[in-house]
Design a protein around this motif. Structure first.
Motif, short mmCIF file in Angstrom:
data_model
loop_
_atom_site.label_atom_id
_atom_site.label_comp_id
_atom_site.label_asym_id
_atom_site.label_seq_id
_atom_site.Cartn_x
_atom_site.Cartn_y
_atom_site.Cartn_z
N GLU A 135 0.57 -1.08 -0.08
CA GLU A 135 -0.19 0.28 -0.47
C GLU A 135 1.02 1.52 0.17
O GLU A 135 0.10 2.27 -0.63
CB GLU A 135 -0.76 -0.01 1.73
N ILE A 136 1.97 1.42 0.11
CA ILE A 136 2.77 2.33 1.18
C ILE A 136 3.46 2.90 -0.60
O ILE A 136 3.53 4.08 -1.24
CB ILE A 136 3.87 2.13 1.76
N ILE A 137 3.90 1.18 -1.12
CA ILE A 137 4.12 1.69 -2.44
C ILE A 137 3.62 2.33 -3.06
O ILE A 137 3.82 3.06 -4.04
CB ILE A 137 5.42 -0.06 -2.68
N TRP A 138 2.59 1.66 -3.43
CA TRP A 138 1.42 2.32 -4.53
C TRP A 138 1.60 3.30 -4.13
O TRP A 138 0.63 4.85 -5.13
CB TRP A 138 0.15 1.34 -4.94
N GLN A 139 1.13 4.04 -2.75
CA GLN A 139 1.11 4.93 -2.78
C GLN A 139 1.40 6.48 -3.20
O GLN A 139 1.16 7.57 -3.81
CB GLN A 139 0.57 5.47 -1.06
N TYR A 140 3.09 5.95 -3.01
CA TYR A 140 3.49 7.34 -2.94
C TYR A 140 4.61 6.60 -4.47
O TYR A 140 5.12 7.83 -5.02
CB TYR A 140 5.11 6.60 -2.30
N PHE A 141 4.86 5.68 -5.54
CA PHE A 141 5.18 5.51 -6.73
C PHE A 141 4.72 5.93 -7.20
O PHE A 141 5.86 6.82 -8.37
CB PHE A 141 5.14 4.59 -6.23
N PRO A 142 3.98 7.14 -7.65
CA PRO A 142 3.07 7.50 -8.96
C PRO A 142 4.51 8.95 -9.06
O PRO A 142 4.49 9.25 -9.66
CB PRO A 142 1.81 7.72 -8.81
N ALA A 143 4.00 9.48 -7.75
CA ALA A 143 4.73 10.96 -7.61
C ALA A 143 6.64 10.82 -8.26
O ALA A 143 7.36 11.46 -9.05
CB ALA A 143 4.95 11.03 -5.93
N THR A 144 7.14 9.73 -7.79
CA THR A 144 8.45 9.44 -8.25
C THR A 144 8.08 8.75 -9.76
O THR A 144 9.36 8.95 -10.36
CB THR A 144 9.10 7.84 -7.54
N VAL A 145 7.30 7.86 -10.30
CA VAL A 145 7.87 8.29 -12.04
C VAL A 145 7.52 9.48 -12.53
O VAL A 145 8.16 10.17 -13.54
CB VAL A 145 5.91 6.88 -11.95
N GLU A 146 6.76 10.25 -11.92
CA GLU A 146 6.19 11.93 -13.07
C GLU A 146 7.13 12.49 -12.57
O GLU A 146 7.79 12.85 -13.44
CB GLU A 146 5.05 12.10 -11.66
N LEU A 147 8.59 11.92 -11.36
CA LEU A 147 9.85 12.98 -11.24
C LEU A 147 10.70 12.36 -11.55
O LEU A 147 11.41 13.01 -12.98
CB LEU A 147 9.91 12.89 -9.90
N ALA A 148 10.68 11.10 -12.72
CA ALA A 148 11.94 10.35 -13.19
C ALA A 148 11.98 10.34 -14.54
O ALA A 148 12.15 10.79 -15.25
CB ALA A 148 12.03 8.75 -12.46
N VAL A 149 10.00 10.56 -14.50
CA VAL A 149 10.10 10.17 -16.07
C VAL A 149 10.30 12.02 -16.46
O VAL A 149 11.00 11.84 -18.40
CB VAL A 149 8.70 9.87 -16.38
N PHE A 150 9.99 12.72 -16.59
CA PHE A 150 10.17 14.20 -17.04
C PHE A 150 11.75 14.38 -16.71
O PHE A 150 12.39 15.03 -17.34
CB PHE A 150 9.13 14.80 -16.30
N ALA A 151 12.20 14.04 -15.60
CA ALA A 151 14.30 13.96 -15.84
C ALA A 151 14.25 13.28 -16.47
O ALA A 151 15.56 14.03 -17.27
CB ALA A 151 14.41 13.44 -14.07
N ILE A 152 14.25 12.37 -17.11
CA ILE A 152 14.95 11.73 -18.06
C ILE A 152 14.22 12.32 -19.55
O ILE A 152 15.66 12.54 -20.05
CB ILE A 152 14.46 9.67 -18.13
N ILE A 153 13.28 12.87 -19.72
CA ILE A 153 13.73 13.75 -20.65
C ILE A 153 14.56 15.20 -21.17
O ILE A 153 15.26 15.21 -22.36
CB ILE A 153 11.89 13.99 -20.57
N VAL A 154 14.31 15.90 -19.74
CA VAL A 154 15.16 16.24 -19.05
C VAL A 154 16.67 16.07 -19.84
O VAL A 154 17.43 16.89 -20.79
CB VAL A 154 15.15 17.49 -18.60
N ALA A 155 17.02 14.80 -19.63
CA ALA A 155 18.42 14.79 -19.37
C ALA A 155 18.47 14.13 -20.75
O ALA A 155 19.71 14.64 -21.29
CB ALA A 155 18.74 13.00 -18.47
N LEU A 156 18.08 14.00 -21.63
CA LEU A 156 18.27 13.20 -22.53
C LEU A 156 18.17 14.37 -23.82
O LEU A 156 19.27 14.10 -24.25
CB LEU A 156 17.31 12.44 -23.50
N VAL A 157 17.41 15.13 -23.47
CA VAL A 157 17.39 16.60 -24.31
C VAL A 157 18.38 17.20 -24.44
O VAL A 157 19.30 17.12 -25.33
CB VAL A 157 15.86 17.67 -24.43
N VAL A 158 18.61 17.06 -22.96
CA VAL A 158 20.03 18.31 -22.96
C VAL A 158 21.18 17.51 -23.49
O VAL A 158 22.21 18.18 -23.71
CB VAL A 158 20.06 19.20 -21.20
#
Length: 341
Positions: A96-119
Motif C-alpha cells: 500500500e505504501i509503494i502504490w501510494q508514493y510510487f506515482p510521484a516518483t514516476v512522474e519526477l523520474a519520467v520528466f527528469a529523464i526527458i530533460v537529461a536526454l534532451v539536454v
C-alpha cells in the motif's frame, strides 16, 4: 547458430538469471539493515519504554527469532508477494505504501529523464560538431561539472536562486495544500489533470514539477553529453561519413541523418544503467524538495528503522532496475545489428 536463435537464447538466459539477481538484492538489503546500529523497537517506542513492552513488540515483529529464521521467514512471504506491514505505520501494508508514493516518483523520474536526454544529447551534438572550439570546451566543462556536482547541494542552490530570490517556482512539495490535488487512476498529477480537463491543476502541477525534475535531469545529462560527444566525434571520422562528404552531401544532413543515429546506439545501453542513478538521485532530490515520492518515503523508513518498508521499497527498486537492464539489452540488440551473442 543464427542471430535470431542466439538472441532468443540470450534473452532466455537473462530472464532465468533475473530471479537470482533479485535474490541477491534481497539478501544484501536484509543483512545490511540488521548490521546497522540501532534497534527498531527503540525507534518505535522510544528509549524510555519499559523492557516488557519492548520484548512484547519485538516478539510481534519477529525480531526475537534467530537471524537465519527471520531471513527464510521473509523469503517465504516474498514468494507469495507479501512484503509485510510497516512498523511505524501500523496496519499499513508495504504494498500500500509503494502504490501510494510510487506515482510521484514516476512522474519526477519520467520528466527528469526527458530533460537529461534532451539536454545531454543536444549539448553533446553541438560540442562534437565544433571540435576544438569554445563550444566544444563549454560542452566538455558542462559534462564534467554536471556529473560531479552533489545532487543535494545543486538542489539547494537552485532552490535559493529560483524559489527564494526570484520567486519563479515553489520551494518544494508536489502540489499546494490549499488546492485539491488532481484525482485519477494514474496518480500522475499532470496526466490526471489533463484527462479531467482541469488545465489550472495541470499548470500548477507543472510549476511544482519544473525545479526538481530540471535539477535531477540536468545533473544526469552530463552522462549522455560525454557519451554522445565522444561517439559522435568518432563517427564523424569514419569511412562512410567521408564517403558521404565526397558525394557532396551537406554536412548538416550527414550529422543528423547518418552520424548521430549511430552515435546514439550507446545511449540506449547507458539509459538502462542510468536508471539506477536516477533512482539514487531521486532520493536526494525528493528529500531536498520535500517531494512526496517513494524515494522520500524510503529515506523516512531508514531514519525510523522501519525494516519491512525499507526492504520492500529497495526490492521494488531493485526489480525495476533488473527489468530495465534486461529490456535495454534486448532493445539494444535489435537496434544494433552488429551485436552477436
Amino acid at each position: 547458430m543464427s542471430r535470431s536463435k542466439a538472441l532468443a537464447y540470450y534473452v532466455t538466459t537473462r530472464l532465468l538469471l533475473a530471479p537470482l539477481q533479485i535474490l541477491t538484492i534481497v539478501t544484501i538489503v536484509f543483512l545490511l539493515l540488521r548490521a546497522t546500529p540501532g534497534d527498531p523497537v527503540d525507534a518505535i517506542l522510544g528509549g524510555r519504554a519499559p523492557e516488557s513492552a519492548k520484548e512484547e513488540l519485538r516478539t510481534q515483529l519477529g525480531l526475537d527469532l534467530p537471524l537465519w529464521m527471520q531471513y527464510f521467514r521473509y523469503l517465504g512471504k516474498l514468494l507469495v508477494l507479501d512484503m509485510g506491514e510497516s512498523t511505524t505505520s501500523r496496519g499499513q501494508k508495504v504494498w500500500e505504501i509503494i502504490w501510494q508514493y510510487f506515482p510521484a516518483t514516476v512522474e519526477l523520474a519520467v520528466f527528469a529523464i526527458i530533460v537529461a536526454l534532451v539536454v545531454g544529447i543536444g549539448v553533446g551534438t553541438i560540442s562534437a560538431s565544433r571540435p576544438g572550439t569554445a563550444l566544444d570546451l563549454g560542452g566538455r566543462l558542462f559534462g564534467t561539472i554536471t556529473y560531479a556536482l552533489p545532487m543535494f547541494w545543486a538542489g539547494m542552490i537552485l532552490q535559493l536562486i529560483f524559489a527564494v530570490w526570484l520567486g519563479w517556482f515553489p520551494l518544494g512539495t508536489r502540489f499546494p495544500a490549499t488546492m485539491g490535488s488532481p484525482e485519477g487512476f494514474t496518480g500522475l498529477y499532470t496526466i490526471d489533470s489533463l484527462l479531467s480537463g482541469n488545465f489550472g491543476q495541470f499548470f500548477t502541477a507543472i510549476q511544482y514539477l519544473i525545479l526538481p525534475c530540471c535539477t535531477l535531469g540536468i545533473l544526469l545529462s552530463g552522462i549522455f553529453e560525454r557519451i554522445v560527444r565522444v561517439n559522435l566525434q568518432q563517427t564523424m571520422r569514419s569511412d562512410y561519413v567521408e564517403a558521404a562528404r565526397a558525394r557532396g552531401i551537406q554536412e548538416r544532413k550527414i550529422l543528423f541523418s547518418h552520424a548521430l543515429r549511430n552515435a546514439l546506439i550507446p545511449v540506449i545501453t547507458v539509459l538502462g544503467l542510468t536508471f539506477a542513478s536516477l533512482l539514487g538521485g531521486a532520493v536526494l532530490t525528493e528529500v531536498t524538495f520535500s517531494w512526496p515520492g517513494l524515494a522520500n518515503r524510503l529515506f523516512q523508513g531508514i531514519s525510523e528503522r522501519d525494516y519491512p518498508t525499507v526492504q520492500g521499497i529497495m526490492i521494488f527498486f531493485g526489480t525495476i532496475v533488473v527489468g530495465a537492464s534486461i529490456l535495454i539489452d534486448i532493445l539494444n540488440a535489435y537496434v544494433d545489428p552488429r551485436i552477436r551473442y
